[in-house]
Write an enzyme that holds these catalytic residues in place. Structure first.
Site, mmCIF file in Angstrom:
data_model
loop_
_atom_site.group_PDB
_atom_site.id
_atom_site.type_symbol
_atom_site.label_atom_id
_atom_site.label_comp_id
_atom_site.label_asym_id
_atom_site.label_seq_id
_atom_site.Cartn_x
_atom_site.Cartn_y
_atom_site.Cartn_z
ATOM 1 N N VAL A 122 0.840 -1.204 0.000
ATOM 2 C CA VAL A 122 0.000 0.000 0.000
ATOM 3 C C VAL A 122 0.878 1.257 0.000
ATOM 4 O O VAL A 122 0.653 2.197 -0.772
ATOM 5 C CB VAL A 122 -0.959 -0.021 1.218
ATOM 6 C CG1 VAL A 122 -1.708 1.295 1.347
ATOM 7 C CG2 VAL A 122 -1.938 -1.168 1.081
ATOM 8 N N ARG A 155 -5.998 -3.517 -5.444
ATOM 9 C CA ARG A 155 -5.829 -4.981 -5.461
ATOM 10 C C ARG A 155 -4.434 -5.314 -5.945
ATOM 11 O O ARG A 155 -3.937 -4.672 -6.883
ATOM 12 C CB ARG A 155 -6.824 -5.624 -6.448
ATOM 13 C CG ARG A 155 -8.251 -5.579 -5.989
ATOM 14 C CD ARG A 155 -9.176 -5.787 -7.176
ATOM 15 N NE ARG A 155 -8.962 -4.750 -8.181
ATOM 16 C CZ ARG A 155 -9.481 -4.764 -9.408
ATOM 17 N NH1 ARG A 155 -10.219 -5.757 -9.797
ATOM 18 N NH2 ARG A 155 -9.244 -3.776 -10.257
ATOM 19 N N ASN A 203 -14.351 -5.266 2.199
ATOM 20 C CA ASN A 203 -13.581 -6.503 2.028
ATOM 21 C C ASN A 203 -14.353 -7.715 2.542
ATOM 22 O O ASN A 203 -14.342 -8.776 1.922
ATOM 23 C CB ASN A 203 -12.229 -6.393 2.749
ATOM 24 C CG ASN A 203 -11.166 -5.760 1.860
ATOM 25 O OD1 ASN A 203 -11.462 -5.303 0.771
ATOM 26 N ND2 ASN A 203 -9.941 -5.723 2.331
ATOM 27 N N LEU A 236 -17.729 -13.568 -8.227
ATOM 28 C CA LEU A 236 -18.604 -14.744 -8.162
ATOM 29 C C LEU A 236 -17.900 -15.924 -8.816
ATOM 30 O O LEU A 236 -18.532 -16.741 -9.455
ATOM 31 C CB LEU A 236 -19.925 -14.467 -8.884
ATOM 32 C CG LEU A 236 -20.993 -13.699 -8.111
ATOM 33 C CD1 LEU A 236 -22.266 -13.566 -8.951
ATOM 34 C CD2 LEU A 236 -21.332 -14.389 -6.784
ATOM 35 N N CYS A 248 -5.327 -9.752 2.737
ATOM 36 C CA CYS A 248 -6.418 -8.836 3.108
ATOM 37 C C CYS A 248 -7.689 -9.545 3.554
ATOM 38 O O CYS A 248 -8.102 -9.408 4.704
ATOM 39 C CB CYS A 248 -6.714 -7.905 1.948
ATOM 40 S SG CYS A 248 -5.259 -7.002 1.417
HETATM 41 C C1 UGA Z 1 -8.535 -7.064 -1.855
HETATM 42 C C2 UGA Z 1 -9.637 -6.109 -2.351
HETATM 43 O O1 UGA Z 1 -10.164 -6.606 -3.579
HETATM 44 C C3 UGA Z 1 -9.086 -4.700 -2.547
HETATM 45 O O2 UGA Z 1 -10.153 -3.822 -2.923
HETATM 46 C C4 UGA Z 1 -8.475 -4.219 -1.233
HETATM 47 O O3 UGA Z 1 -7.908 -2.925 -1.357
HETATM 48 C C5 UGA Z 1 -7.400 -5.197 -0.809
HETATM 49 O O4 UGA Z 1 -7.962 -6.513 -0.656
HETATM 50 C C6 UGA Z 1 -6.828 -4.716 0.504
HETATM 51 O O5 UGA Z 1 -7.553 -4.713 1.496
HETATM 52 O O6 UGA Z 1 -5.686 -4.231 0.534
HETATM 53 P P1 UGA Z 1 -6.522 -8.430 -2.993
HETATM 54 O O7 UGA Z 1 -6.381 -9.117 -1.674
HETATM 55 O O8 UGA Z 1 -5.312 -7.882 -3.665
HETATM 56 O O9 UGA Z 1 -7.548 -7.179 -2.866
HETATM 57 O O10 UGA Z 1 -7.137 -9.486 -4.001
HETATM 58 P P2 UGA Z 1 -8.558 -9.789 -4.654
HETATM 59 O O11 UGA Z 1 -8.468 -9.601 -6.115
HETATM 60 O O12 UGA Z 1 -9.653 -9.098 -3.961
HETATM 61 O O13 UGA Z 1 -8.675 -11.363 -4.392
HETATM 62 C C7 UGA Z 1 -8.699 -11.882 -3.064
HETATM 63 C C8 UGA Z 1 -8.849 -13.382 -3.086
HETATM 64 O O14 UGA Z 1 -10.163 -13.759 -3.514
HETATM 65 C C9 UGA Z 1 -7.893 -14.111 -4.024
HETATM 66 O O15 UGA Z 1 -7.388 -15.256 -3.364
HETATM 67 C C10 UGA Z 1 -8.742 -14.522 -5.211
HETATM 68 O O16 UGA Z 1 -8.286 -15.690 -5.838
HETATM 69 C C11 UGA Z 1 -10.085 -14.770 -4.509
HETATM 70 N N1 UGA Z 1 -11.251 -14.616 -5.414
HETATM 71 C C12 UGA Z 1 -11.548 -13.419 -5.970
HETATM 72 C C13 UGA Z 1 -12.074 -15.719 -5.661
HETATM 73 O O17 UGA Z 1 -11.833 -16.832 -5.163
HETATM 74 N N2 UGA Z 1 -13.174 -15.548 -6.457
HETATM 75 C C14 UGA Z 1 -13.498 -14.361 -7.002
HETATM 76 O O18 UGA Z 1 -14.532 -14.277 -7.715
HETATM 77 C C15 UGA Z 1 -12.658 -13.251 -6.759
#
Ligand code: UGA
Length: 434
Positions: free
Chosen positions: A11, A154, A208, A250, A260
Protein backbone atom coordinates in the site's frame (compact mmCIF):
# COMPACT_ATOMS: atom_id res chain seq x y z
CA UNK A 1 2.13 20.92 0.20
CA UNK A 2 4.58 18.14 1.00
CA UNK A 3 3.24 14.63 1.50
CA UNK A 4 4.89 11.87 3.53
CA UNK A 5 4.09 8.19 3.16
CA UNK A 6 5.16 6.04 6.10
CA UNK A 7 5.71 2.37 5.20
CA UNK A 8 6.87 1.00 1.85
CA UNK A 9 4.89 -2.25 1.68
CA UNK A 10 2.30 -2.82 -1.03
CA UNK A 11 0.00 0.00 0.00
CA UNK A 12 2.75 2.46 0.99
CA UNK A 13 4.85 2.08 -2.11
CA UNK A 14 1.91 2.30 -4.51
CA UNK A 15 0.53 5.30 -2.59
CA UNK A 16 3.88 7.14 -2.68
CA UNK A 17 4.39 6.48 -6.38
CA UNK A 18 0.74 7.20 -7.23
CA UNK A 19 0.63 10.51 -5.35
CA UNK A 20 3.85 11.60 -7.08
CA UNK A 21 2.26 10.64 -10.39
CA UNK A 22 -0.68 12.92 -9.48
CA UNK A 23 1.94 15.71 -9.41
CA UNK A 24 2.57 16.02 -5.66
CA UNK A 25 5.89 16.29 -3.85
CA UNK A 26 6.20 13.00 -1.96
CA UNK A 27 8.61 11.67 0.65
CA UNK A 28 8.43 7.92 1.21
CA UNK A 29 9.76 6.63 4.52
CA UNK A 30 10.55 3.29 6.08
CA UNK A 31 12.78 2.31 8.99
CA UNK A 32 14.26 -0.50 6.89
CA UNK A 33 17.30 1.28 5.44
CA UNK A 34 18.19 -1.51 2.97
CA UNK A 35 14.69 -1.45 1.52
CA UNK A 36 14.79 2.34 1.21
CA UNK A 37 18.13 2.20 -0.61
CA UNK A 38 16.75 -0.40 -3.01
CA UNK A 39 13.60 1.61 -3.75
CA UNK A 40 15.52 4.88 -4.05
CA UNK A 41 17.67 3.20 -6.71
CA UNK A 42 14.54 2.44 -8.74
CA UNK A 43 14.02 -1.21 -7.77
CA UNK A 44 10.68 -2.49 -6.50
CA UNK A 45 10.98 -5.30 -3.89
CA UNK A 46 7.67 -6.90 -4.95
CA UNK A 47 6.25 -8.06 -8.27
CA UNK A 48 3.54 -5.59 -9.25
CA UNK A 49 2.89 -4.86 -12.93
CA UNK A 50 3.76 -1.28 -13.94
CA UNK A 51 5.01 -0.17 -10.51
CA UNK A 52 8.74 -0.13 -11.22
CA UNK A 53 8.34 1.95 -14.39
CA UNK A 54 6.26 4.53 -12.55
CA UNK A 55 8.70 4.57 -9.62
CA UNK A 56 11.65 5.26 -11.91
CA UNK A 57 9.71 7.95 -13.80
CA UNK A 58 8.77 9.82 -10.62
CA UNK A 59 12.21 9.47 -9.01
CA UNK A 60 13.67 11.07 -12.15
CA UNK A 61 11.11 13.87 -12.10
CA UNK A 62 12.30 14.83 -8.60
CA UNK A 63 8.76 14.63 -7.20
CA UNK A 64 9.51 11.43 -5.28
CA UNK A 65 12.21 10.78 -2.68
CA UNK A 66 12.78 8.09 -0.09
CA UNK A 67 14.40 8.27 3.31
CA UNK A 68 14.96 6.11 6.37
CA UNK A 69 15.19 9.25 8.53
CA UNK A 70 11.60 9.07 9.79
CA UNK A 71 11.90 12.12 12.06
CA UNK A 72 13.05 14.35 9.21
CA UNK A 73 10.28 13.08 6.94
CA UNK A 74 7.69 13.80 9.66
CA UNK A 75 9.03 17.32 10.23
CA UNK A 76 9.20 18.20 6.53
CA UNK A 77 5.67 17.14 5.64
CA UNK A 78 2.18 18.66 5.90
CA UNK A 79 0.19 15.49 5.29
CA UNK A 80 1.37 12.07 6.52
CA UNK A 81 -0.15 8.91 5.06
CA UNK A 82 0.31 6.01 7.48
CA UNK A 83 0.73 2.79 5.50
CA UNK A 84 2.50 0.54 8.00
CA UNK A 85 1.45 -3.07 8.60
CA UNK A 86 -1.40 -4.15 10.86
CA UNK A 87 -0.83 -7.94 10.96
CA UNK A 88 -3.31 -10.20 12.78
CA UNK A 89 -2.92 -11.50 16.34
CA UNK A 90 -3.93 -15.13 17.02
CA UNK A 91 -7.44 -14.03 18.06
CA UNK A 92 -7.99 -12.22 14.74
CA UNK A 93 -7.60 -8.70 16.12
CA UNK A 94 -5.13 -6.40 14.35
CA UNK A 95 -1.69 -5.76 15.87
CA UNK A 96 -1.60 -1.97 16.03
CA UNK A 97 1.91 -1.58 17.46
CA UNK A 98 3.39 -0.16 14.24
CA UNK A 99 0.60 2.44 14.05
CA UNK A 100 1.36 3.42 17.65
CA UNK A 101 5.08 3.66 16.89
CA UNK A 102 4.44 6.01 13.95
CA UNK A 103 1.99 8.10 16.02
CA UNK A 104 4.63 8.57 18.74
CA UNK A 105 7.23 9.49 16.15
CA UNK A 106 4.91 12.09 14.63
CA UNK A 107 4.19 13.46 18.14
CA UNK A 108 7.90 13.77 18.91
CA UNK A 109 8.50 15.63 15.64
CA UNK A 110 5.39 17.83 15.57
CA UNK A 111 6.64 21.21 14.33
CA UNK A 112 3.43 22.63 12.81
CA UNK A 113 -0.10 21.69 11.78
CA UNK A 114 -0.25 18.33 10.01
CA UNK A 115 -2.92 15.91 8.85
CA UNK A 116 -2.19 12.30 9.81
CA UNK A 117 -4.06 10.01 7.43
CA UNK A 118 -4.74 6.33 8.12
CA UNK A 119 -4.39 4.46 4.84
CA UNK A 120 -3.63 0.93 6.04
CA UNK A 121 -6.71 -1.09 6.94
CA UNK A 122 -7.42 -0.39 10.61
CA UNK A 123 -10.24 -1.23 13.03
CA UNK A 124 -13.00 1.31 13.44
CA UNK A 125 -12.10 3.85 16.19
CA UNK A 126 -8.34 3.68 15.50
CA UNK A 127 -8.25 7.41 14.82
CA UNK A 128 -9.13 8.19 18.42
CA UNK A 129 -6.14 6.10 19.56
CA UNK A 130 -3.84 7.93 17.14
CA UNK A 131 -5.14 11.29 18.37
CA UNK A 132 -4.70 10.28 22.00
CA UNK A 133 -1.18 8.95 21.37
CA UNK A 134 -0.09 12.14 19.61
CA UNK A 135 -1.61 14.25 22.41
CA UNK A 136 0.18 12.17 25.07
CA UNK A 137 3.64 12.26 23.48
CA UNK A 138 3.84 15.65 21.73
CA UNK A 139 6.17 18.23 23.20
CA UNK A 140 4.41 21.38 21.96
CA UNK A 141 1.00 23.04 21.96
CA UNK A 142 0.78 22.60 18.20
CA UNK A 143 -2.20 20.63 16.90
CA UNK A 144 -2.80 18.14 14.14
CA UNK A 145 -5.81 16.40 12.62
CA UNK A 146 -6.34 12.71 12.04
CA UNK A 147 -8.19 11.49 8.95
CA UNK A 148 -9.05 8.16 7.33
CA UNK A 149 -8.55 7.47 3.63
CA UNK A 150 -8.72 3.69 3.18
CA UNK A 151 -7.00 2.14 0.18
CA UNK A 152 -8.91 -0.22 -2.13
CA UNK A 153 -6.12 -1.33 -4.46
CA UNK A 154 -5.83 -4.98 -5.46
CA UNK A 155 -2.51 -6.74 -5.81
CA UNK A 156 -1.77 -7.37 -9.46
CA UNK A 157 -3.64 -4.26 -10.59
CA UNK A 158 -2.53 -1.93 -7.81
CA UNK A 159 -1.14 0.85 -10.00
CA UNK A 160 -4.22 1.16 -12.16
CA UNK A 161 -6.52 0.85 -9.11
CA UNK A 162 -4.68 3.76 -7.46
CA UNK A 163 -4.57 5.96 -10.56
CA UNK A 164 -8.18 5.25 -11.60
CA UNK A 165 -10.13 4.66 -8.38
CA UNK A 166 -13.86 3.82 -8.29
CA UNK A 167 -14.17 5.76 -5.07
CA UNK A 168 -12.10 7.85 -2.70
CA UNK A 169 -13.32 7.72 0.86
CA UNK A 170 -12.24 10.60 3.06
CA UNK A 171 -13.13 10.46 6.75
CA UNK A 172 -12.45 13.75 8.50
CA UNK A 173 -13.54 15.84 11.43
CA UNK A 174 -12.25 19.28 10.42
CA UNK A 175 -12.72 21.45 7.36
CA UNK A 176 -9.00 22.15 7.21
CA UNK A 177 -8.16 18.44 6.92
CA UNK A 178 -11.00 17.91 4.45
CA UNK A 179 -9.77 20.70 2.18
CA UNK A 180 -6.20 19.40 2.20
CA UNK A 181 -7.26 15.83 1.33
CA UNK A 182 -9.74 16.92 -1.32
CA UNK A 183 -6.91 19.01 -2.78
CA UNK A 184 -4.69 15.94 -3.01
CA UNK A 185 -7.34 14.00 -4.93
CA UNK A 186 -8.64 16.97 -6.95
CA UNK A 187 -8.31 15.15 -10.26
CA UNK A 188 -10.87 12.56 -9.04
CA UNK A 189 -13.14 14.99 -7.22
CA UNK A 190 -16.28 13.42 -8.70
CA UNK A 191 -15.46 10.14 -6.93
CA UNK A 192 -14.89 11.50 -3.43
CA UNK A 193 -17.21 10.57 -0.58
CA UNK A 194 -16.69 12.58 2.62
CA UNK A 195 -17.73 10.89 5.86
CA UNK A 196 -16.84 10.99 9.52
CA UNK A 197 -13.80 8.97 10.52
CA UNK A 198 -15.55 5.93 12.04
CA UNK A 199 -17.60 5.56 8.85
CA UNK A 200 -14.53 5.72 6.59
CA UNK A 201 -12.73 3.13 8.72
CA UNK A 202 -15.74 0.83 8.62
CA UNK A 203 -16.27 1.18 4.85
CA UNK A 204 -12.96 -0.58 4.24
CA UNK A 205 -13.58 -3.56 6.53
CA UNK A 206 -17.22 -3.80 5.43
CA UNK A 207 -16.24 -3.82 1.73
CA UNK A 208 -13.58 -6.50 2.03
CA UNK A 209 -15.76 -8.70 4.23
CA UNK A 210 -18.69 -8.35 1.83
CA UNK A 211 -16.54 -9.41 -1.14
CA UNK A 212 -15.19 -12.36 0.86
CA UNK A 213 -18.79 -13.35 1.68
CA UNK A 214 -19.70 -13.12 -2.00
CA UNK A 215 -16.93 -15.62 -2.80
CA UNK A 216 -18.01 -17.97 -0.01
CA UNK A 217 -21.60 -17.69 -1.20
CA UNK A 218 -20.77 -18.84 -4.72
CA UNK A 219 -18.55 -21.59 -3.30
CA UNK A 220 -21.48 -22.82 -1.22
CA UNK A 221 -23.60 -22.81 -4.40
CA UNK A 222 -20.78 -24.72 -6.14
CA UNK A 223 -21.08 -27.45 -3.48
CA UNK A 224 -24.78 -27.61 -4.24
CA UNK A 225 -24.09 -27.78 -7.98
CA UNK A 226 -21.86 -30.80 -7.43
CA UNK A 227 -24.78 -32.66 -5.87
CA UNK A 228 -27.06 -31.82 -8.82
CA UNK A 229 -26.77 -31.37 -12.57
CA UNK A 230 -26.27 -27.58 -12.26
CA UNK A 231 -23.13 -25.77 -13.45
CA UNK A 232 -21.80 -23.10 -11.08
CA UNK A 233 -20.23 -21.08 -13.90
CA UNK A 234 -23.63 -20.64 -15.51
CA UNK A 235 -25.37 -20.08 -12.18
CA UNK A 236 -22.86 -17.26 -11.48
CA UNK A 237 -23.35 -15.81 -14.95
CA UNK A 238 -27.11 -15.92 -14.57
CA UNK A 239 -26.96 -14.30 -11.15
CA UNK A 240 -24.46 -11.67 -12.28
CA UNK A 241 -26.74 -10.46 -15.08
CA UNK A 242 -28.88 -8.88 -12.39
CA UNK A 243 -27.22 -5.48 -11.86
CA UNK A 244 -28.21 -5.62 -8.20
CA UNK A 245 -25.91 -8.65 -7.82
CA UNK A 246 -23.21 -8.00 -10.42
CA UNK A 247 -20.97 -10.64 -11.96
CA UNK A 248 -17.68 -9.80 -10.24
CA UNK A 249 -16.32 -11.84 -7.34
CA UNK A 250 -18.60 -14.74 -8.16
CA UNK A 251 -15.84 -17.07 -9.27
CA UNK A 252 -16.05 -20.41 -7.49
CA UNK A 253 -12.80 -22.17 -6.74
CA UNK A 254 -10.26 -22.77 -4.02
CA UNK A 255 -11.52 -19.76 -2.07
CA UNK A 256 -10.00 -16.45 -1.07
CA UNK A 257 -6.48 -15.95 0.25
CA UNK A 258 -4.00 -13.09 0.37
CA UNK A 259 -3.04 -10.60 3.00
CA UNK A 260 -6.42 -8.84 3.11
CA UNK A 261 -9.64 -10.87 3.01
CA UNK A 262 -8.72 -13.58 5.53
CA UNK A 263 -7.29 -11.00 7.94
CA UNK A 264 -10.07 -8.44 7.49
CA UNK A 265 -12.93 -10.92 7.91
CA UNK A 266 -11.37 -12.10 11.17
CA UNK A 267 -10.71 -8.54 12.34
CA UNK A 268 -14.26 -7.33 11.61
CA UNK A 269 -15.70 -10.41 13.34
CA UNK A 270 -13.62 -9.63 16.44
CA UNK A 271 -14.49 -5.92 16.38
CA UNK A 272 -18.22 -6.70 16.13
CA UNK A 273 -18.19 -9.38 18.81
CA UNK A 274 -16.19 -7.17 21.18
CA UNK A 275 -18.92 -4.54 20.71
CA UNK A 276 -21.66 -7.09 21.38
CA UNK A 277 -22.81 -7.46 17.76
CA UNK A 278 -23.56 -10.96 16.45
CA UNK A 279 -21.14 -11.66 13.58
CA UNK A 280 -22.21 -15.25 12.77
CA UNK A 281 -22.64 -14.42 9.08
CA UNK A 282 -18.93 -13.67 8.73
CA UNK A 283 -17.98 -16.73 10.79
CA UNK A 284 -19.96 -18.94 8.41
CA UNK A 285 -18.32 -17.31 5.37
CA UNK A 286 -14.95 -18.03 6.89
CA UNK A 287 -15.90 -21.65 7.60
CA UNK A 288 -17.00 -22.16 3.98
CA UNK A 289 -13.69 -20.72 2.78
CA UNK A 290 -11.68 -22.96 5.10
CA UNK A 291 -13.47 -26.02 3.65
CA UNK A 292 -12.27 -25.39 0.08
CA UNK A 293 -8.87 -27.05 0.24
CA UNK A 294 -10.23 -30.10 2.10
CA UNK A 295 -12.84 -30.62 -0.66
CA UNK A 296 -10.16 -30.14 -3.33
CA UNK A 297 -7.89 -32.74 -1.73
CA UNK A 298 -10.91 -35.07 -1.63
CA UNK A 299 -11.15 -34.71 -5.43
CA UNK A 300 -7.47 -35.56 -5.76
CA UNK A 301 -7.99 -38.68 -3.65
CA UNK A 302 -11.05 -39.66 -5.68
CA UNK A 303 -8.82 -39.59 -8.74
CA UNK A 304 -5.65 -41.18 -7.31
CA UNK A 305 -6.96 -43.20 -4.31
CA UNK A 306 -3.62 -43.48 -2.46
CA UNK A 307 -1.42 -40.37 -2.52
CA UNK A 308 1.71 -41.91 -1.02
CA UNK A 309 4.56 -41.79 -3.58
CA UNK A 310 2.27 -40.44 -6.31
CA UNK A 311 3.79 -37.71 -8.47
CA UNK A 312 1.60 -34.63 -8.53
CA UNK A 313 2.15 -31.41 -10.49
CA UNK A 314 0.88 -28.09 -9.15
CA UNK A 315 0.30 -25.11 -11.42
CA UNK A 316 0.09 -21.79 -9.57
CA UNK A 317 1.39 -20.96 -6.10
CA UNK A 318 0.56 -17.26 -5.61
CA UNK A 319 -2.74 -16.45 -3.86
CA UNK A 320 -4.04 -15.09 -7.17
CA UNK A 321 -2.59 -14.34 -10.64
CA UNK A 322 -0.28 -11.40 -11.41
CA UNK A 323 1.44 -11.35 -8.04
CA UNK A 324 4.33 -13.13 -6.31
CA UNK A 325 2.49 -12.97 -2.98
CA UNK A 326 1.84 -16.32 -1.29
CA UNK A 327 0.39 -15.01 1.98
CA UNK A 328 -2.62 -17.20 2.93
CA UNK A 329 -2.45 -18.73 -0.56
CA UNK A 330 -4.58 -21.89 -0.95
CA UNK A 331 -1.47 -23.52 -2.50
CA UNK A 332 0.23 -23.55 0.93
CA UNK A 333 -2.51 -25.74 2.38
CA UNK A 334 -2.73 -27.92 -0.73
CA UNK A 335 1.02 -28.59 -0.56
CA UNK A 336 0.90 -29.27 3.18
CA UNK A 337 -1.91 -31.83 2.80
CA UNK A 338 -0.28 -33.60 -0.14
CA UNK A 339 3.12 -33.82 1.55
CA UNK A 340 1.48 -35.12 4.72
CA UNK A 341 0.03 -37.97 2.65
CA UNK A 342 3.46 -38.77 1.18
CA UNK A 343 3.02 -37.37 -2.36
CA UNK A 344 5.95 -36.13 -4.49
CA UNK A 345 5.34 -32.64 -5.88
CA UNK A 346 6.44 -30.80 -9.00
CA UNK A 347 5.68 -27.09 -8.56
CA UNK A 348 5.49 -24.22 -11.01
CA UNK A 349 4.42 -20.58 -10.80
CA UNK A 350 5.37 -17.70 -13.13
CA UNK A 351 6.35 -15.41 -10.19
CA UNK A 352 5.92 -16.98 -6.78
CA UNK A 353 8.50 -19.79 -6.70
CA UNK A 354 11.13 -17.75 -4.84
CA UNK A 355 8.89 -16.98 -1.84
CA UNK A 356 7.52 -20.54 -1.86
CA UNK A 357 11.06 -21.95 -1.68
CA UNK A 358 11.45 -20.14 1.65
CA UNK A 359 8.50 -22.12 3.02
CA UNK A 360 9.02 -25.41 1.16
CA UNK A 361 12.67 -25.65 0.05
CA UNK A 362 13.49 -27.79 -2.97
CA UNK A 363 14.78 -31.21 -1.87
CA UNK A 364 15.00 -32.87 -5.29
CA UNK A 365 12.89 -35.72 -3.97
CA UNK A 366 9.48 -34.76 -2.50
CA UNK A 367 9.57 -31.12 -3.68
CA UNK A 368 10.84 -30.13 -7.11
CA UNK A 369 10.45 -26.65 -8.61
CA UNK A 370 10.08 -26.56 -12.39
CA UNK A 371 10.89 -23.95 -15.05
CA UNK A 372 7.59 -24.26 -16.88
CA UNK A 373 4.09 -25.66 -16.63
CA UNK A 374 5.07 -28.40 -19.06
CA UNK A 375 7.97 -29.45 -16.81
CA UNK A 376 5.63 -29.54 -13.81
CA UNK A 377 3.43 -31.95 -15.75
CA UNK A 378 6.29 -34.28 -16.72
CA UNK A 379 5.76 -37.81 -15.40
CA UNK A 380 2.98 -36.88 -12.97
CA UNK A 381 0.00 -39.02 -12.06
CA UNK A 382 -2.18 -35.91 -11.78
CA UNK A 383 -1.87 -32.21 -12.53
CA UNK A 384 -3.61 -29.69 -10.23
CA UNK A 385 -4.41 -26.14 -11.26
CA UNK A 386 -4.40 -23.97 -8.14
CA UNK A 387 -3.97 -20.37 -9.42
CA UNK A 388 -5.47 -19.19 -12.71
CA UNK A 389 -2.49 -17.44 -14.36
CA UNK A 390 -3.20 -16.43 -17.98
CA UNK A 391 -0.41 -18.65 -19.33
CA UNK A 392 -2.18 -21.73 -17.95
CA UNK A 393 -5.28 -20.86 -19.96
CA UNK A 394 -3.17 -20.94 -23.12
CA UNK A 395 -1.38 -24.22 -22.31
CA UNK A 396 -0.95 -26.67 -25.16
CA UNK A 397 -2.86 -29.46 -23.42
CA UNK A 398 -2.00 -32.03 -26.09
CA UNK A 399 1.67 -31.61 -25.20
CA UNK A 400 0.88 -31.59 -21.50
CA UNK A 401 -0.98 -34.89 -21.84
CA UNK A 402 1.92 -36.46 -23.73
CA UNK A 403 4.39 -35.83 -20.90
CA UNK A 404 2.09 -36.90 -18.05
CA UNK A 405 2.12 -40.46 -16.68
CA UNK A 406 -1.68 -40.38 -16.28
CA UNK A 407 -3.87 -37.75 -17.96
CA UNK A 408 -5.67 -36.59 -14.82
CA UNK A 409 -6.38 -32.88 -14.56
CA UNK A 410 -7.95 -31.34 -11.45
CA UNK A 411 -8.85 -27.72 -11.98
CA UNK A 412 -9.31 -25.68 -8.78
CA UNK A 413 -10.26 -22.48 -10.68
CA UNK A 414 -12.52 -23.70 -13.52
CA UNK A 415 -10.09 -22.54 -16.17
CA UNK A 416 -10.70 -25.27 -18.73
CA UNK A 417 -13.77 -26.25 -20.69
CA UNK A 418 -14.81 -29.68 -19.33
CA UNK A 419 -16.13 -31.03 -22.64
CA UNK A 420 -13.04 -29.92 -24.58
CA UNK A 421 -10.47 -31.37 -22.18
CA UNK A 422 -12.39 -34.63 -21.83
CA UNK A 423 -12.54 -34.88 -25.61
CA UNK A 424 -8.73 -34.69 -25.56
CA UNK A 425 -8.66 -37.74 -23.33
CA UNK A 426 -8.19 -36.14 -19.93
CA UNK A 427 -9.93 -37.37 -16.83
CA UNK A 428 -11.03 -33.97 -15.60
CA UNK A 429 -12.67 -32.55 -12.52
CA UNK A 430 -13.28 -28.94 -11.53
CA UNK A 431 -15.39 -26.96 -9.05
CA UNK A 432 -19.20 -27.02 -9.09
CA UNK A 433 -19.46 -28.53 -12.57
CA UNK A 434 -20.26 -32.11 -13.53
C1 UGA B 1 -8.54 -7.06 -1.85
C2 UGA B 1 -9.64 -6.11 -2.35
O1 UGA B 1 -10.16 -6.61 -3.58
C3 UGA B 1 -9.09 -4.70 -2.55
O2 UGA B 1 -10.15 -3.82 -2.92
C4 UGA B 1 -8.47 -4.22 -1.23
O3 UGA B 1 -7.91 -2.93 -1.36
C5 UGA B 1 -7.40 -5.20 -0.81
O4 UGA B 1 -7.96 -6.51 -0.66
C6 UGA B 1 -6.83 -4.72 0.50
O5 UGA B 1 -7.55 -4.71 1.50
O6 UGA B 1 -5.69 -4.23 0.53
P1 UGA B 1 -6.52 -8.43 -2.99
O7 UGA B 1 -6.38 -9.12 -1.67
O8 UGA B 1 -5.31 -7.88 -3.66
O9 UGA B 1 -7.55 -7.18 -2.87
O10 UGA B 1 -7.14 -9.49 -4.00
P2 UGA B 1 -8.56 -9.79 -4.65
O11 UGA B 1 -8.47 -9.60 -6.12
O12 UGA B 1 -9.65 -9.10 -3.96
O13 UGA B 1 -8.67 -11.36 -4.39
C7 UGA B 1 -8.70 -11.88 -3.06
C8 UGA B 1 -8.85 -13.38 -3.09
O14 UGA B 1 -10.16 -13.76 -3.51
C9 UGA B 1 -7.89 -14.11 -4.02
O15 UGA B 1 -7.39 -15.26 -3.36
C10 UGA B 1 -8.74 -14.52 -5.21
O16 UGA B 1 -8.29 -15.69 -5.84
C11 UGA B 1 -10.08 -14.77 -4.51
N1 UGA B 1 -11.25 -14.62 -5.41
C12 UGA B 1 -11.55 -13.42 -5.97
C13 UGA B 1 -12.07 -15.72 -5.66
O17 UGA B 1 -11.83 -16.83 -5.16
N2 UGA B 1 -13.17 -15.55 -6.46
C14 UGA B 1 -13.50 -14.36 -7.00
O18 UGA B 1 -14.53 -14.28 -7.71
C15 UGA B 1 -12.66 -13.25 -6.76
Amino acid sequence: MKIAVFGTGYVGLVTAVGLAEFGHQVLGADKDGDKIRMIASGKVPIYEPGLEELLVKNLKSGRLEFSADLGRVARESDVIFVCVGTPPHDDGSADMSQIEEVSRLIAANLNGYKVVVEKSTVPVRTSSWIKRTIALYKKTDLTCDVASNPEFLREGSAVSDFLHPDRIIIGVESERARDMLVGIYRRHEDRILITNIDTAELIKHASNSFLALKISYINMIADLCEKTEADVELVARGMGLDPRIGGLFLKAGLGYGGSCFPKDVKALTKIGEDLGVSMGLLREGERINAERVRLFIHKVKQALWILKDKNIGILGLSFKPETDDIREAPSLKVIRHLLAEGARLRLYDPQAMTPMKQVYPEDGERIVYCDSALEAARGVNALLLVTEWEEFKRLDLEKVKEVMANPILIDGRNVFDPAAVRAMGFEYSSIGRK
